[in-house]
Design a protein around this motif. Structure first.
Motif, PDB file in Angstrom:
ATOM      1  N   GLU A   5       0.832  -1.197   0.000  1.00  0.00           N
ATOM      2  CA  GLU A   5       0.000   0.000   0.000  1.00  0.00           C
ATOM      3  C   GLU A   5       0.869   1.251   0.000  1.00  0.00           C
ATOM      4  N   LEU A   6       1.982   1.193   0.772  1.00  0.00           N
ATOM      5  CA  LEU A   6       2.868   2.349   0.836  1.00  0.00           C
ATOM      6  C   LEU A   6       3.529   2.594  -0.514  1.00  0.00           C
ATOM      7  N   VAL A   7       3.943   1.521  -1.206  1.00  0.00           N
ATOM      8  CA  VAL A   7       4.559   1.669  -2.528  1.00  0.00           C
ATOM      9  C   VAL A   7       3.591   2.355  -3.484  1.00  0.00           C
ATOM     10  N   GLU A   8       2.332   1.927  -3.447  1.00  0.00           N
ATOM     11  CA  GLU A   8       1.330   2.529  -4.318  1.00  0.00           C
ATOM     12  C   GLU A   8       1.081   3.990  -3.944  1.00  0.00           C
ATOM     13  N   LEU A   9       1.045   4.275  -2.648  1.00  0.00           N
ATOM     14  CA  LEU A   9       0.821   5.640  -2.199  1.00  0.00           C
ATOM     15  C   LEU A   9       1.962   6.557  -2.607  1.00  0.00           C
ATOM     16  N   HIS A  42      -9.186   4.362 -10.042  1.00  0.00           N
ATOM     17  CA  HIS A  42      -8.141   4.101  -9.052  1.00  0.00           C
ATOM     18  C   HIS A  42      -8.409   2.780  -8.327  1.00  0.00           C
ATOM     19  N   SER A  43      -7.346   2.074  -7.977  1.00  0.00           N
ATOM     20  CA  SER A  43      -7.483   0.763  -7.349  1.00  0.00           C
ATOM     21  C   SER A  43      -8.030   0.883  -5.934  1.00  0.00           C
ATOM     22  N   PRO A  44      -8.681  -0.173  -5.433  1.00  0.00           N
ATOM     23  CA  PRO A  44      -9.203  -0.131  -4.063  1.00  0.00           C
ATOM     24  C   PRO A  44      -8.115   0.149  -3.032  1.00  0.00           C
ATOM     25  N   GLY A  45      -6.938  -0.452  -3.213  1.00  0.00           N
ATOM     26  CA  GLY A  45      -5.852  -0.248  -2.257  1.00  0.00           C
ATOM     27  C   GLY A  45      -5.385   1.186  -2.207  1.00  0.00           C
ATOM     28  N   LEU A  46      -5.263   1.829  -3.378  1.00  0.00           N
ATOM     29  CA  LEU A  46      -4.811   3.218  -3.412  1.00  0.00           C
ATOM     30  C   LEU A  46      -5.874   4.145  -2.830  1.00  0.00           C
ATOM     31  N   VAL A  47      -7.129   3.882  -3.146  1.00  0.00           N
ATOM     32  CA  VAL A  47      -8.210   4.709  -2.600  1.00  0.00           C
ATOM     33  C   VAL A  47      -8.202   4.647  -1.075  1.00  0.00           C
ATOM     34  N   ALA A  48      -8.065   3.445  -0.526  1.00  0.00           N
ATOM     35  CA  ALA A  48      -8.036   3.294   0.928  1.00  0.00           C
ATOM     36  C   ALA A  48      -6.833   4.011   1.527  1.00  0.00           C
ATOM     37  N   ALA A  49      -5.687   3.920   0.852  1.00  0.00           N
ATOM     38  CA  ALA A  49      -4.460   4.523   1.376  1.00  0.00           C
ATOM     39  C   ALA A  49      -4.552   6.046   1.394  1.00  0.00           C
ATOM     40  N   VAL A  50      -5.044   6.661   0.317  1.00  0.00           N
ATOM     41  CA  VAL A  50      -5.080   8.126   0.279  1.00  0.00           C
ATOM     42  C   VAL A  50      -6.139   8.675   1.240  1.00  0.00           C
ATOM     43  N   LEU A  51      -7.258   7.975   1.365  1.00  0.00           N
ATOM     44  CA  LEU A  51      -8.272   8.444   2.305  1.00  0.00           C
ATOM     45  C   LEU A  51      -7.787   8.318   3.746  1.00  0.00           C
ATOM     46  N   SER A  52      -7.058   7.233   4.027  1.00  0.00           N
ATOM     47  CA  SER A  52      -6.491   7.074   5.362  1.00  0.00           C
ATOM     48  C   SER A  52      -5.502   8.197   5.671  1.00  0.00           C
ATOM     49  N   GLN A  53      -4.659   8.546   4.689  1.00  0.00           N
ATOM     50  CA  GLN A  53      -3.701   9.624   4.900  1.00  0.00           C
ATOM     51  C   GLN A  53      -4.394  10.975   5.058  1.00  0.00           C
ATOM     52  N   SER A  54      -5.462  11.199   4.305  1.00  0.00           N
ATOM     53  CA  SER A  54      -6.197  12.441   4.430  1.00  0.00           C
ATOM     54  C   SER A  54      -6.763  12.597   5.837  1.00  0.00           C
ATOM     55  N   LYS A  55      -7.310  11.514   6.388  1.00  0.00           N
ATOM     56  CA  LYS A  55      -7.849  11.546   7.745  1.00  0.00           C
ATOM     57  C   LYS A  55      -6.746  11.765   8.768  1.00  0.00           C
ATOM     58  N   LEU A  56      -5.611  11.074   8.600  1.00  0.00           N
ATOM     59  CA  LEU A  56      -4.509  11.207   9.552  1.00  0.00           C
ATOM     60  C   LEU A  56      -3.907  12.608   9.508  1.00  0.00           C
ATOM     61  N   ARG A  57      -3.836  13.195   8.314  1.00  0.00           N
ATOM     62  CA  ARG A  57      -3.305  14.557   8.214  1.00  0.00           C
ATOM     63  C   ARG A  57      -4.172  15.538   8.982  1.00  0.00           C
ATOM     64  N   ALA A  58      -5.474  15.377   8.882  1.00  0.00           N
ATOM     65  CA  ALA A  58      -6.371  16.264   9.638  1.00  0.00           C
ATOM     66  C   ALA A  58      -6.168  16.081  11.136  1.00  0.00           C
TER      67      ALA A  58
END
Length: 398
Positions: A5-9, A42-58
């Motif tokens: 997931e990190l590689v894709e992100l 966009h792939s399910p894994g990338l979608v999950a990864a970017v949304l998770s990062q968006s939440k963590l950034r907030a």
């Protein structure tokens, strides 16, 4: 977060997609956003990864301010990261001591290393977990004086470094849903290893504020740090990083700025006195550093009762080291009496504090049947050794 997931992100597409997202608002729009991103291919894994990062950034704004929007995180890494405001004070110690080549052992997502690098110190950040090390490398990528090494801190060669900062892993391994380790022998590295480094090089060690004080080496400076009344860490400082003559200190950060109480040893309590017109609740860092007596002498207050961390006087003084309450009335600690008194005053909003009494505030609150437009603070404690309920109001100095 898994390595894949990190590689894709971290791919160009992943970072561009993350940058394109609006600021995180709430989880209510997640499904809509997921569907939009999936329809865009966009792939399910990338979608999950970017949304998770968006939440963590907030979530990270409270610790990292505007830097958060340019950083990456894991859930566990963010939880354990040093607030940037506190990390800047850590880095300032190294700079003031004339140290320039710093090994940051157990760097996590790189919060402290970021502070070191911003003061133009050369920092090598060492992290055992591969995913966390990769995230630290991303967070420090703009700093040419910072490098990240994926390695076991216990085997890392400290030759050539003139200072060490060490944050032992105090939770189980993983990137989310980790649990706290209660036995310091289970830390990684162990306290024994950390203290051995402190014997050899100027060293700062970050620990949880509730650690057994008997474990603190006699020659170390122990500094408890609170931010907005929340005690966030115990810092142990060795060698040139320990200030002469100081072995106990309470560093309090808040709207007032930065304030500190310090001493060569635990302070003796002030005498116990009668309840005055005002009650003081010392900051948690003052309590944990056992400098309540020094605070009492500073503000001209006495102890409310032996062994209870409340002070009292007839004067309201503003201090960054304690919250001040005006004592309105005192009752026996009797549920029915307290209930009647609160009802008679129309108190529907109640802050409950307790020290030295075996009472569950949540259960006690349920029995009070609070109603009315007024608010107050109820302190359940001992006065001159006897259980009492103190009806109070916070004193606001501004």
């Amino acid at each position: 977060m898994e390595s894949s997931e990190l590689v894709e992100l971290l791919s160009g597409d992943g970072l561009r997609l993350l940058a394109s997202l609006p600021p995180w608002q709430s989880s209510s729009d997640v499904l809509k956003t997921v569907n939009e991103l999936r329809r865009a291919g966009h792939s399910p894994g990338l979608v999950a990864a970017v949304l998770s990062q968006s939440k963590l950034r907030a979530k990270a704004v409270g610790k990292f301010g505007p830097f958060a929007e340019r950083m990456l995180f894991t859930e566990a890494g963010l939880e354990q990261a040093t607030r940037l405001r506190v990390a800047a004070l850590h880095a300032g110690r190294f700079q003031s001591a004339g140290l320039s080549r710093i090994a940051d052992l157990g760097c996590g997502i790189g919060g402290d290393a970021l502070a070191f690098a911003s003061l133009d110190l050369e920092v090598t950040a060492v992290e055992l977990d591969e995913v966390t090390a990769a995230i630290a490398a991303y967070n420090l990528a703009l700093w040419p004086n910072a490098i990240v090494v994926h390695a076991d801190v216990t085997a890392f060669d400290l030759e050539g470094f003139d200072g060490v900062y060490l944050d032992p892993a105090r939770r189980t391994a993983g990137h989310q849903n980790t649990s706290r380790l209660s036995d310091p022998a289970d830390y990684s590295p162990t306290l024994e290893t950390a203290f051995d480094i402190g014997d050899r090089l100027p060293t700062g060690i970050k620990l949880g504020p509730g650690i057994d004080r008997n474990l603190i080496p006699a020659g170390a400076e122990a500094q408890w740090v609170s931010v907005d009344r929340d005690v966030v860490e115990l810092g142990l400082w060795f060698g040139a990083l320990a200030r002469p003559g100081i072995r106990r200190s309470a560093l309090v950060l808040g709207e007032h700025g930065t304030a500190e109480l310090s001493s060569s040893e635990d302070s003796a309590d002030v005498e116990t006195g009668t309840l005055g017109g005002f009650l003081y609740e010392p900051d948690g860092a003052v309590i944990r550093s056992r400098l309540i007596g020094d605070l009492g002498r500073r503000i001209g207050a006495t102890m409310l009762s032996d062994g209870i961390a409340y002070l009292t006087s007839d004067t309201a003084l503003e201090t960054p080291f304690a919250a001040c309450f005006r004592v309105i009335e005192t009752f026996p600690l009797d549920e029915r009496r307290v209930k009647r008194e609160l009802a008679a005053r129309g108190i529907g909003s109640l802050e409950i504090k307790k020290r030295g009494v075996d009472v569950d505030p949540a259960a006690f609150r349920k029995k009070l049947s609070l109603r009315g437009p007024e608010s107050a603070t109820l302190v359940l404690t001992r006065v001159a050794g006897r259980h009492a309920a103190l009806l109070c109001e916070r004193v606001t100095f501004r």
